[in-house]
Each structure stands twice: as C-alpha cells, then as structure tokens.
Design a protein around this motif. Sequence first.
Motif, short mmCIF file in Angstrom:
data_model
loop_
_atom_site.label_atom_id
_atom_site.label_comp_id
_atom_site.label_asym_id
_atom_site.label_seq_id
_atom_site.Cartn_x
_atom_site.Cartn_y
_atom_site.Cartn_z
N ASP A 101 34.64 38.77 33.97
CA ASP A 101 35.02 37.39 33.63
C ASP A 101 35.34 36.59 34.90
OD1 ASP A 101 34.65 37.95 30.97
OD2 ASP A 101 36.80 38.11 30.50
N ASN A 102 36.08 37.20 35.83
CA ASN A 102 36.41 36.52 37.09
C ASN A 102 35.16 36.22 37.89
OD1 ASN A 102 39.13 36.51 36.54
ND2 ASN A 102 39.58 38.34 37.74
N GLN A 104 32.10 35.87 36.74
CA GLN A 104 31.35 34.82 36.05
C GLN A 104 31.97 33.45 36.31
OE1 GLN A 104 28.41 35.42 34.35
NE2 GLN A 104 28.25 33.21 34.48
N GLY A 105 33.30 33.41 36.33
CA GLY A 105 33.98 32.15 36.63
C GLY A 105 33.66 31.66 38.03
N LYS A 106 33.65 32.58 39.01
CA LYS A 106 33.32 32.19 40.39
C LYS A 106 31.87 31.73 40.49
CE LYS A 106 37.28 33.16 42.24
NZ LYS A 106 38.15 32.13 42.73
N VAL A 107 30.96 32.42 39.78
CA VAL A 107 29.55 32.00 39.78
C VAL A 107 29.43 30.59 39.20
CG1 VAL A 107 27.30 32.45 38.70
CG2 VAL A 107 28.57 34.33 39.77
N ASN A 108 30.13 30.36 38.09
CA ASN A 108 30.06 29.03 37.45
C ASN A 108 30.66 27.96 38.38
OD1 ASN A 108 28.85 30.09 35.20
ND2 ASN A 108 30.74 30.26 34.02
N GLU A 109 31.74 28.31 39.08
CA GLU A 109 32.33 27.38 40.06
C GLU A 109 31.34 27.07 41.16
OE1 GLU A 109 36.07 28.23 42.14
OE2 GLU A 109 36.90 28.83 40.20
N LYS A 111 28.06 27.25 41.01
CA LYS A 111 26.98 26.43 40.45
C LYS A 111 27.43 24.97 40.36
CE LYS A 111 24.57 29.79 37.53
NZ LYS A 111 24.26 30.15 36.13
N ALA A 112 28.68 24.78 39.91
CA ALA A 112 29.19 23.40 39.77
C ALA A 112 29.27 22.73 41.14
CB ALA A 112 30.56 23.42 39.10
N HIS A 113 29.71 23.46 42.18
CA HIS A 113 29.77 22.90 43.54
C HIS A 113 28.38 22.56 44.05
CE1 HIS A 113 34.02 23.17 44.42
NE2 HIS A 113 34.06 24.47 44.06
N LYS A 115 25.74 21.89 42.19
CA LYS A 115 25.24 20.76 41.41
C LYS A 115 25.88 19.45 41.90
CE LYS A 115 24.35 19.30 36.73
NZ LYS A 115 24.50 19.56 35.32
#
Length: 128
Positions: A101-102, A104-109, A111-113, A115
């Motif tokens: 979960d951690n 995945q959260g870092k990956v999503n962070e 991706k957001a940066h 983007k």
Amino acid sequence: MKDKSRIIAALLIGAAAGAALGLLLAPEKGETLRGNIADNINDLVDSAKDAMMERARDIKKYSSGIYGKAKSKFEGAVDDLNEHRDDLVENARHKAHNLKDNAQGKVNEGKAHIKNGSNEINEAIQKA
C-alpha cells in the motif's frame, strides 16, 4: 520399587525356608514328606511368578504413564510452534500488505508529480 521387590523376595525366601523346616521336622513318611515339600515349592514358585507378573504390570503401567506424559508435552509443544508459526505468517502478510500500500501510494504520488510537471510544461509552451 526396588525396595518392594527386595521385601517380597525376602518374604518368599523366608516362607520357603520355614515351610521346608516345618515339613522336615514333621513326623510323616518320606514319600508324603517329599510330596508336601514339592507342593509347597510349587506354591512358592507360583507365588513368585504372580509377584513378578504384578511387578511387570506395575512397570508397564508406569512406563505407559511416562510415555503418555511425554507424548502430551510433545504434542503441546508442536501445537505451540504451529500457533507461533501462524502468527508469524499473519504478521508477515500484514506487513507485506502495508508495504504494498505504501509503495502504491508513492507510485501514485510520483505519477501525480509527473502529470503536474508535464501540465506546467504544456502551459508554458502554449504561453510562449
């Protein structure tokens, strides 16, 4: 247990000696006397056999009790180990899930940066 066996053996020897002396001193014919001695010796042998069989049963009972206790303790230890193993496996799964979960959260962070960064670059290019 040794003391009991010694006491029984001493009693049997004493009884045999007493019976033999009593028969030898009794006023009977030789043939009758020999028959009586043989009967008493047979009785004593039977008594000794019975006593030894009883001791053997006692030993067997004692040893099976010890075996049962050892088996019970071993099974308890195995159950404890299995329970501990299950706890460790569950704990490892829980930690692995948290790590996933951690991550995945870092990956999503990330991706957001990326983007946001690409959106800022697009805006800068369009303004220019």
